[in-house]
Design a protein around this motif. Sequence first.
Motif, PDB file in Angstrom:
ATOM      1  N   ARG A  65      -6.419   2.337  69.796  1.00 42.37           N
ATOM      2  CA  ARG A  65      -5.223   2.600  70.608  1.00 42.37           C
ATOM      3  C   ARG A  65      -4.493   1.292  70.857  1.00 42.37           C
ATOM      4  NH1 ARG A  65      -6.326   6.932  69.390  1.00 42.37           N
ATOM      5  NH2 ARG A  65      -6.809   8.788  70.618  1.00 42.37           N
ATOM      6  N   LEU A  66      -3.335   1.139  70.230  1.00 37.56           N
ATOM      7  CA  LEU A  66      -2.574  -0.106  70.339  1.00 37.56           C
ATOM      8  C   LEU A  66      -1.083   0.174  70.461  1.00 37.56           C
ATOM      9  CD1 LEU A  66      -4.417  -2.409  67.786  1.00 37.56           C
ATOM     10  CD2 LEU A  66      -4.058  -2.890  70.208  1.00 37.56           C
ATOM     11  N   PRO A  67      -0.325  -0.795  70.970  1.00 45.05           N
ATOM     12  CA  PRO A  67       1.123  -0.596  71.054  1.00 45.05           C
ATOM     13  C   PRO A  67       1.734  -0.445  69.654  1.00 45.05           C
ATOM     14  CG  PRO A  67       0.460  -2.560  72.282  1.00 45.05           C
ATOM     15  CD  PRO A  67      -0.725  -2.113  71.483  1.00 45.05           C
ATOM     16  N   PHE A  70       1.262  -2.089  65.445  1.00 42.39           N
ATOM     17  CA  PHE A  70      -0.079  -2.365  64.926  1.00 42.39           C
ATOM     18  C   PHE A  70      -0.534  -1.179  64.080  1.00 42.39           C
ATOM     19  CE2 PHE A  70      -0.372  -5.016  68.817  1.00 42.39           C
ATOM     20  CZ  PHE A  70      -0.908  -6.180  68.294  1.00 42.39           C
TER      21      PHE A  70
END
Lengths: 132, 371
Positions: A65-67, A70
């Motif tokens: 889970r990344l902004p 990415f």
Amino acid sequence: MTSPLVWRISRESARLIGYKCTSCGWVSFPERKRTCKRCGAAPAEFEELQMKPFGKIISFVIQHRLPEGFQTPLPLAVVEFDEGARVYGEIIDCRPEEVQVGLEVEADLRVMYEENGLDIYSYKFKPRRGSA
Amino acid sequence: MIDFGEHFSMSLEDMIEEAYLNAIASVDKGLDPKEIEAAWYGTVYPAMGNSGLVLSHATGLFGIPITRVENACATGSDTFRNACFSVAAGLYNVVLVVGAEKMHDEPGGLLQRADLKRLWMGRGVTMPAFFGLRATAYMHKYGITREQVALVSVKNHHNGSLYPHAHLRFECSVEDVVNAPYVSYPLGLYDCCPVTDGAAALILARADIATRYTDNPVYVLGSGLATDSFVRGGDLTNFRASQNAAKQAYETAGVKPEDIDVAEIHDCFSITELISYEDLGFAEPGQGVKLLDEGHVHLGGEKPINPSGGLLAKGHPLGATGAAQIAELYEQLRGEAGPVQVKNPEIALQHNVGIGRFATGSVGCVHILGR
């Protein structure tokens, strides 16, 4: 135009230049400092240190889970350069399952992101293979 | 404190107002708001601006000193700590402490702090990643499995299912925890605390006049606060910030880890609680799982930890968390904790460990309370 945040550390960051505390050996990278963050010496005496692009993985996670921007799953590690400096780094050029504590890695200059039409370069880490 | 949860219908000030009214109403012999001489207000995200004015507007307390405090996930407890100093210094007789956080007004949330457009510091390092890096190092060094780490989530969700103020009130099994989707391997969804709104308020009075307000006061025995950074070295299987904060708190209180009867400690992630057993002196390094295996830290155990369900079940509204832990321990020490009351506790410990400076370091805060 590069952001001041990136510009301030651009020389050290791009050339892997660290600063070694002459009283305790702690290495600051990529920021040039006047006090030591390990022994607390103030002022501390630092020697400029040309680091080699080699280190090992102290610990890692696989990011799911990344902004935006990415790609996941993304292996992310705490890497300790052979000279002792510690950084966060993305692990590339291998499958997530290959990433493990103690893995020897090599810093590789890559495009990290684009800002105002300019490619911003810094290091990611790939497993150290062959010639090591 | 107020019920923790998803309070879309309440603003930050609405939550603070409710927590404040609850705190005043809870004073056994009554408290006139005019007796409050100063206030400390802890919040991390300045959802309504970053001054103490939010607390004035929420409470109607104007014309007195109000200070806003922010110190990562230790914000609520450091807010309390600063208020303690003013009373201990003899400046004020009665002060107010409020911790609050509105986590649901910004859709991007904490994730955005791990911004792509950053070099070295914090790039891609979300909060689950910061603690996940600890989990990998800890599991690797001591040969601990995800199933063993999951025991923390199972225990705390059980407690949370009983605790009226908790955000998540359901139980889960080890299988639920290890089969949940990954957030930041080795941490899955149930290894992580939820995103929660909340507020908590505390009234602090000089010890020698506390009986004007209640016959059953709780005393602040000790306090500690420290910082650390991963760049300084060490093996990432502990938090030196917690260790140093605990050392200061034990020394000021004149008690030892074995004297603690009940504790509310920082379980933002399952691994954080496990590591904190060791940092707080409840277990030797690498031995934390034994406390879970033996039921030592469960509700009926010798040293119940996180009877409220902890951050994992109760929720973790950053600025509110530490203040809420102290409110919960106040109820525990007074025998008012209802379904999660532990047996006759005399000394309690509160602990936070937060991350700061773009996920490069930590802030530890510990308080010891007693009857």
